[in-house]
Design a protein around this motif. Structure first.
Motif, PDB file in Angstrom:
ATOM      1  N   GLY A   1     -33.442   3.159  15.157  1.00 55.92           N
ATOM      2  CA  GLY A   1     -33.432   3.333  17.036  1.00 55.92           C
ATOM      3  C   GLY A   1     -34.009   2.015  17.193  1.00 55.92           C
ATOM      4  O   GLY A   1     -33.354   2.166  18.551  1.00 55.92           O
ATOM      5  N   THR A   2     -33.849   1.256  16.054  1.00 53.88           N
ATOM      6  CA  THR A   2     -33.471  -0.672  17.130  1.00 53.88           C
ATOM      7  C   THR A   2     -32.152  -0.576  17.457  1.00 53.88           C
ATOM      8  O   THR A   2     -32.033  -0.864  19.182  1.00 53.88           O
ATOM      9  CB  THR A   2     -34.125  -1.355  16.257  1.00 53.88           C
ATOM     10  OG1 THR A   2     -35.236  -1.499  15.541  1.00 53.88           O
ATOM     11  CG2 THR A   2     -34.014  -2.835  16.964  1.00 53.88           C
ATOM     12  N   LEU A   3     -30.742   0.076  16.969  1.00 55.01           N
ATOM     13  CA  LEU A   3     -29.738  -0.340  17.225  1.00 55.01           C
ATOM     14  C   LEU A   3     -29.415   0.109  17.967  1.00 55.01           C
ATOM     15  O   LEU A   3     -28.889  -0.469  19.280  1.00 55.01           O
ATOM     16  CB  LEU A   3     -28.753  -0.244  15.988  1.00 55.01           C
ATOM     17  CG  LEU A   3     -28.273  -1.102  14.688  1.00 55.01           C
ATOM     18  CD1 LEU A   3     -27.259  -1.142  13.973  1.00 55.01           C
ATOM     19  CD2 LEU A   3     -28.700  -2.496  15.505  1.00 55.01           C
ATOM     20  N   THR A   4     -29.751   1.453  18.273  1.00 49.91           N
ATOM     21  CA  THR A   4     -29.371   2.084  19.562  1.00 49.91           C
ATOM     22  C   THR A   4     -30.360   1.240  21.149  1.00 49.91           C
ATOM     23  O   THR A   4     -29.627   1.485  21.904  1.00 49.91           O
ATOM     24  CB  THR A   4     -29.864   3.889  19.350  1.00 49.91           C
ATOM     25  OG1 THR A   4     -29.402   4.089  18.100  1.00 49.91           O
ATOM     26  CG2 THR A   4     -29.351   4.476  20.901  1.00 49.91           C
ATOM     27  N   GLY A   5     -31.179   1.329  20.662  1.00 54.17           N
ATOM     28  CA  GLY A   5     -31.895   1.166  21.322  1.00 54.17           C
ATOM     29  C   GLY A   5     -31.776  -0.487  22.269  1.00 54.17           C
ATOM     30  O   GLY A   5     -30.956  -0.211  23.657  1.00 54.17           O
TER      31      GLY A   5
ATOM     32  N   THR B   1     -36.411 -12.028  -0.701  1.00 55.49           N
ATOM     33  CA  THR B   1     -37.252 -11.889   0.563  1.00 55.49           C
ATOM     34  C   THR B   1     -37.429 -10.657   0.478  1.00 55.49           C
ATOM     35  O   THR B   1     -36.122  -8.949   0.076  1.00 55.49           O
ATOM     36  CB  THR B   1     -37.077 -12.669   1.930  1.00 55.49           C
ATOM     37  OG1 THR B   1     -38.066 -11.702   2.395  1.00 55.49           O
ATOM     38  CG2 THR B   1     -35.588 -12.329   2.489  1.00 55.49           C
ATOM     39  N   SER B   2     -38.486  -9.398   1.140  1.00 52.08           N
ATOM     40  CA  SER B   2     -38.771  -8.632   2.004  1.00 52.08           C
ATOM     41  C   SER B   2     -37.371  -8.182   2.551  1.00 52.08           C
ATOM     42  O   SER B   2     -36.660  -8.134   3.276  1.00 52.08           O
ATOM     43  CB  SER B   2     -39.928  -8.086   2.273  1.00 52.08           C
ATOM     44  OG  SER B   2     -40.019  -8.548   3.229  1.00 52.08           O
ATOM     45  N   THR B   3     -36.946  -5.944   2.802  1.00 49.09           N
ATOM     46  CA  THR B   3     -36.349  -5.794   3.694  1.00 49.09           C
ATOM     47  C   THR B   3     -36.417  -7.049   5.287  1.00 49.09           C
ATOM     48  O   THR B   3     -36.815  -6.904   6.207  1.00 49.09           O
ATOM     49  CB  THR B   3     -36.474  -4.175   3.912  1.00 49.09           C
ATOM     50  OG1 THR B   3     -36.760  -4.071   2.379  1.00 49.09           O
ATOM     51  CG2 THR B   3     -35.367  -4.085   4.255  1.00 49.09           C
ATOM     52  N   VAL B   4     -35.148  -6.774   4.984  1.00 49.30           N
ATOM     53  CA  VAL B   4     -34.545  -7.519   6.916  1.00 49.30           C
ATOM     54  C   VAL B   4     -33.729  -6.249   7.171  1.00 49.30           C
ATOM     55  O   VAL B   4     -33.088  -5.528   6.933  1.00 49.30           O
ATOM     56  CB  VAL B   4     -32.992  -8.678   6.066  1.00 49.30           C
ATOM     57  CG1 VAL B   4     -32.138  -8.482   7.558  1.00 49.30           C
ATOM     58  CG2 VAL B   4     -34.057  -9.777   4.898  1.00 49.30           C
ATOM     59  N   THR B   5     -34.647  -6.244   8.431  1.00 49.62           N
ATOM     60  CA  THR B   5     -33.613  -5.429   9.473  1.00 49.62           C
ATOM     61  C   THR B   5     -33.531  -6.033  10.846  1.00 49.62           C
ATOM     62  O   THR B   5     -33.926  -6.829  11.411  1.00 49.62           O
ATOM     63  CB  THR B   5     -34.798  -4.729   9.518  1.00 49.62           C
ATOM     64  OG1 THR B   5     -34.727  -3.359  10.543  1.00 49.62           O
ATOM     65  CG2 THR B   5     -36.260  -5.114  10.191  1.00 49.62           C
ATOM     66  N   THR B   6     -33.062  -4.884  11.394  1.00 51.82           N
ATOM     67  CA  THR B   6     -32.838  -5.501  13.180  1.00 51.82           C
ATOM     68  C   THR B   6     -33.906  -5.630  14.182  1.00 51.82           C
ATOM     69  O   THR B   6     -34.749  -4.835  13.962  1.00 51.82           O
ATOM     70  CB  THR B   6     -31.758  -4.839  14.125  1.00 51.82           C
ATOM     71  OG1 THR B   6     -30.913  -4.541  12.742  1.00 51.82           O
ATOM     72  CG2 THR B   6     -31.418  -5.180  15.335  1.00 51.82           C
ATOM     73  N   TYR B   7     -33.750  -6.993  14.748  1.00 51.41           N
ATOM     74  CA  TYR B   7     -35.571  -7.134  15.404  1.00 51.41           C
ATOM     75  C   TYR B   7     -35.446  -6.576  17.177  1.00 51.41           C
ATOM     76  O   TYR B   7     -34.645  -6.969  18.072  1.00 51.41           O
ATOM     77  CB  TYR B   7     -35.826  -8.706  15.025  1.00 51.41           C
ATOM     78  CG  TYR B   7     -36.587  -8.893  14.286  1.00 51.41           C
ATOM     79  CD1 TYR B   7     -37.829 -10.044  14.496  1.00 51.41           C
ATOM     80  CD2 TYR B   7     -36.270  -8.712  13.194  1.00 51.41           C
ATOM     81  CE1 TYR B   7     -38.868  -9.800  13.607  1.00 51.41           C
ATOM     82  CE2 TYR B   7     -37.439  -9.155  11.977  1.00 51.41           C
ATOM     83  CZ  TYR B   7     -38.336  -9.157  12.567  1.00 51.41           C
ATOM     84  OH  TYR B   7     -39.333 -10.063  11.322  1.00 51.41           O
ATOM     85  N   ILE B   8     -36.328  -5.707  17.030  1.00 54.91           N
ATOM     86  CA  ILE B   8     -35.718  -5.110  19.033  1.00 54.91           C
ATOM     87  C   ILE B   8     -36.216  -6.187  19.997  1.00 54.91           C
ATOM     88  O   ILE B   8     -36.086  -6.034  21.100  1.00 54.91           O
ATOM     89  CB  ILE B   8     -37.264  -4.420  18.996  1.00 54.91           C
ATOM     90  CG1 ILE B   8     -37.281  -3.679  20.385  1.00 54.91           C
ATOM     91  CG2 ILE B   8     -39.017  -4.915  18.866  1.00 54.91           C
ATOM     92  CD1 ILE B   8     -36.079  -2.946  20.777  1.00 54.91           C
ATOM     93  N   GLU B   9     -36.490  -8.189  19.336  1.00 56.77           N
ATOM     94  CA  GLU B   9     -36.993  -8.981  19.740  1.00 56.77           C
ATOM     95  C   GLU B   9     -35.843  -9.629  21.187  1.00 56.77           C
ATOM     96  O   GLU B   9     -35.439  -9.786  21.438  1.00 56.77           O
ATOM     97  CB  GLU B   9     -37.786  -9.830  18.886  1.00 56.77           C
ATOM     98  CG  GLU B   9     -39.558  -9.678  19.101  1.00 56.77           C
ATOM     99  CD  GLU B   9     -39.377  -8.718  17.849  1.00 56.77           C
ATOM    100  OE1 GLU B   9     -41.293  -8.952  17.647  1.00 56.77           O
ATOM    101  OE2 GLU B   9     -38.504  -7.923  17.412  1.00 56.77           O
ATOM    102  N   SER B  10     -34.053  -9.034  20.112  1.00 60.13           N
ATOM    103  CA  SER B  10     -33.123  -8.982  20.224  1.00 60.13           C
ATOM    104  C   SER B  10     -33.571  -8.490  21.675  1.00 60.13           C
ATOM    105  O   SER B  10     -32.025  -9.286  22.506  1.00 60.13           O
ATOM    106  CB  SER B  10     -32.102  -8.151  19.271  1.00 60.13           C
ATOM    107  OG  SER B  10     -32.442  -8.949  18.471  1.00 60.13           O
ATOM    108  N   SER B  11     -34.403  -8.326  22.324  1.00 60.16           N
ATOM    109  CA  SER B  11     -33.493  -7.278  23.600  1.00 60.16           C
ATOM    110  C   SER B  11     -33.900  -8.359  24.840  1.00 60.16           C
ATOM    111  O   SER B  11     -33.496  -8.184  25.970  1.00 60.16           O
ATOM    112  CB  SER B  11     -34.661  -6.116  23.682  1.00 60.16           C
ATOM    113  OG  SER B  11     -36.011  -6.606  23.810  1.00 60.16           O
ATOM    114  N   THR B  12     -34.639  -9.405  24.827  1.00 59.69           N
ATOM    115  CA  THR B  12     -34.656 -10.404  24.870  1.00 59.69           C
ATOM    116  C   THR B  12     -34.390 -11.711  25.210  1.00 59.69           C
ATOM    117  O   THR B  12     -33.655 -11.971  26.479  1.00 59.69           O
ATOM    118  CB  THR B  12     -36.220 -11.607  24.448  1.00 59.69           C
ATOM    119  OG1 THR B  12     -35.985 -12.027  23.812  1.00 59.69           O
ATOM    120  CG2 THR B  12     -37.542 -10.665  24.786  1.00 59.69           C
ATOM    121  N   GLY B  13     -33.093 -11.820  24.182  1.00 62.56           N
ATOM    122  CA  GLY B  13     -31.727 -12.588  24.497  1.00 62.56           C
ATOM    123  C   GLY B  13     -30.793 -11.880  25.488  1.00 62.56           C
ATOM    124  O   GLY B  13     -30.507 -12.696  26.217  1.00 62.56           O
TER     125      GLY B  13
END
Length: 449
Positions: free
Chosen positions: A275-279, A314-326
């Motif tokens: 969902g995050t990558l597609t968005g 560390t626990s699961t690493v995933t893509t951050y929706i906060e990337s949208s700000t950049g």
């Protein structure tokens, strides 16, 4: 110029200055995880009480693992996939790791890290073999959307509990805590600070809120912040590095509980990433005619990030929706991600600041991120009761049973039953029935085994 050619800046309609500014913006919006993640993971270490040597030792190690896991995965995304997406340990999954898997189920934190590692390997295999598309079609959309929102409620509940705003009660299970307590006041003030700054579109609002809450907590009338310094030497990562191999045995592979944990990590990571990558790709204009270029490289960056993160501790690493700000600042290539990774690595020298930040200052961040995660609810078709009921079950059972796995399990069991006996059996993928049966067996016979 090498940088321009390597990242194809001109082809992407951007330049070095724009990419660096975009990277700084993304970093500011997601840097809160550097303080929040260790504050959550430290709970899995028996005897690690604030102020103790054990606490300092493991907090530092978890902080370094958080930074290295995030930086490694983000560098892979930037240098290999050439996308402006940043990665770090996921909110919600860190809470599930600590409070459900380790504290509730009693699984040793090192075995839990092994589960994260195995999940990452599965993600890599599915990406390499192209099975990803099959899994996406098999799981109902309403369950995927409700899972994100349910995790939001779950971590918000943990934040409220950490701040003492919600406490246990013999008669009603939970009730409102004493709001005059210092920790509760600091958390409430922090929540309003974050909310207002976010509404005003201030970059890094969550991080600023955490730091201001920490400062407020240091005031004599509150006294919840114990100053440990700001800059110092890089903490020793040895307490967590490669520790997943210490406790993990072949017998764990025969444990039903272990595989439920693996599946839960995978389910949330897989669909959150999807969902995050597609968005993000849509918002940046990367998707043309329904095609997402280099999609496999982007998914692989996430999957490898998870496995490497587990090795660090560390626990699961995933893509951050906060990337949208950049992306909003014009970031279009991997140079944005590389900038984020470099800034992350510089944070290795700020371990004393991490130790200074109290739970009361990170609690409002948990609650606020929980609010943001509820946005997916608007995409559920609430007018179709056969979609609404499974979604509601998934949503409500996560916080009420203190388990993401229980919510997913009960939702996936409910969906095919409601659909089939409502005359909509054709809408149920056969693999959904398989998952429902397996989860039913788990809840009845294997849970707690």
């Amino acid at each position: 110029m090498f940088v321009e050619k390597f990242f194809k800046l001109k082809e992407s309609g951007t330049n070095i200055r724009t990419e660096i500014i975009a990277g700084i913006t993304t970093f500011l919006t997601m840097a809160y995880i550097i303080f929040v993640n260790p504050n959550i993971l430290i709970n899995v270490i028996p005897g690690a009480t604030p102020g103790s040597d054990l606490y300092t030792q493991f907090f530092g190690a978890f902080m370094v693992a958080t930074i290295l896991g995030a930086a490694t995965a983000t560098l892979i995304m930037g240098l290999w996939a050439n996308y402006p997406f940043a990665l770090a340990p996921g909110m919600g999954l860190n809470a599930y790791f600590a409070f459900t898997v380790c504290l509730k189920l009693g699984i040793d934190w090192r075995i839990a890290l092994a589960a994260v590692f195995v999940e990452g390997i599965i993600f890599i295999i599915l990406t390499l073999t192209g099975v990803r598309g099959f899994v996406v079609k098999a799981v109902p959309s309403s369950i995927k959307l409700a899972t994100s929102a349910g995790i939001g409620l779950f971590i918000a509940f943990i934040g409220l509990k950490t701040a003492g705003i919600v406490v246990s009660d013999k008669a009603t299970f939970v009730t409102l805590g004493d709001l005059t307590q210092p920790a509760a006041i600091v958390a409430i003030l922090g929540f309003f600070i974050i909310s207002i700054l976010f509404a005003l579109k201030v970059p890094g609002s969550i991080l600023i809120g955490i730091l201001l809450s920490t400062a407020i907590g240091a005031l004599p009338i509150f006294g919840v912040t114990k100053y440990q310094g700001i800059v110092g030497k890089v903490p020793d990562i040895s307490p967590t590095f490669l520790k997943l191999f210490e406790k993990f045995t072949w017998s764990d592979l025969l444990s039903g509980t272990f595989w439920i944990v693996v599946f839960t990590f995978f389910f949330v990571d897989f669909f959150d990433t999807l969902g995050t990558l597609t968005g993000l790709a849509e918002s940046a204009g990367f998707i043309k005619n329904g095609e997402f270029p280099r999609a496999n490289k982007a998914y692989m960056s996430d999957a490898v990030g998870t496995t490497v993160g587990a090795l660090f501790g560390t626990s699961t690493v995933t893509t951050y929706i906060e990337s949208s700000t950049g992306i909003a600042e014009g970031g279009r290539t991997g140079l944005t991600a590389v900038t984020v990774a470099i800034l992350m690595l510089l944070m290795l020298f700020f371990a004393p600041l991490g130790l200074t930040v109290p739970g009361a200052a990170t609690a409002p961040a948990l609650v606020f991120v929980g609010v943001l995660m509820l946005k997916t609810l608007r995409l559920i078709n609430w007018d179709d009761i056969t979609d609404a009921i499974p979604a509601f079950v998934t949503l409500i059972m996560m916080p009420l049973t203190y388990s993401i796995a229980n919510g997913i399990a009960l939702g996936l069991i409910t969906y095919p039953i409601v659909k089939t006996f409502s005359g909509k059996a054709k809408e149920v993928h056969w693999f959904t029935w398989v998952l429902a049966i397996l989860f039913g067996i788990y809840l009845i016979y294997l849970r707690g085994a």
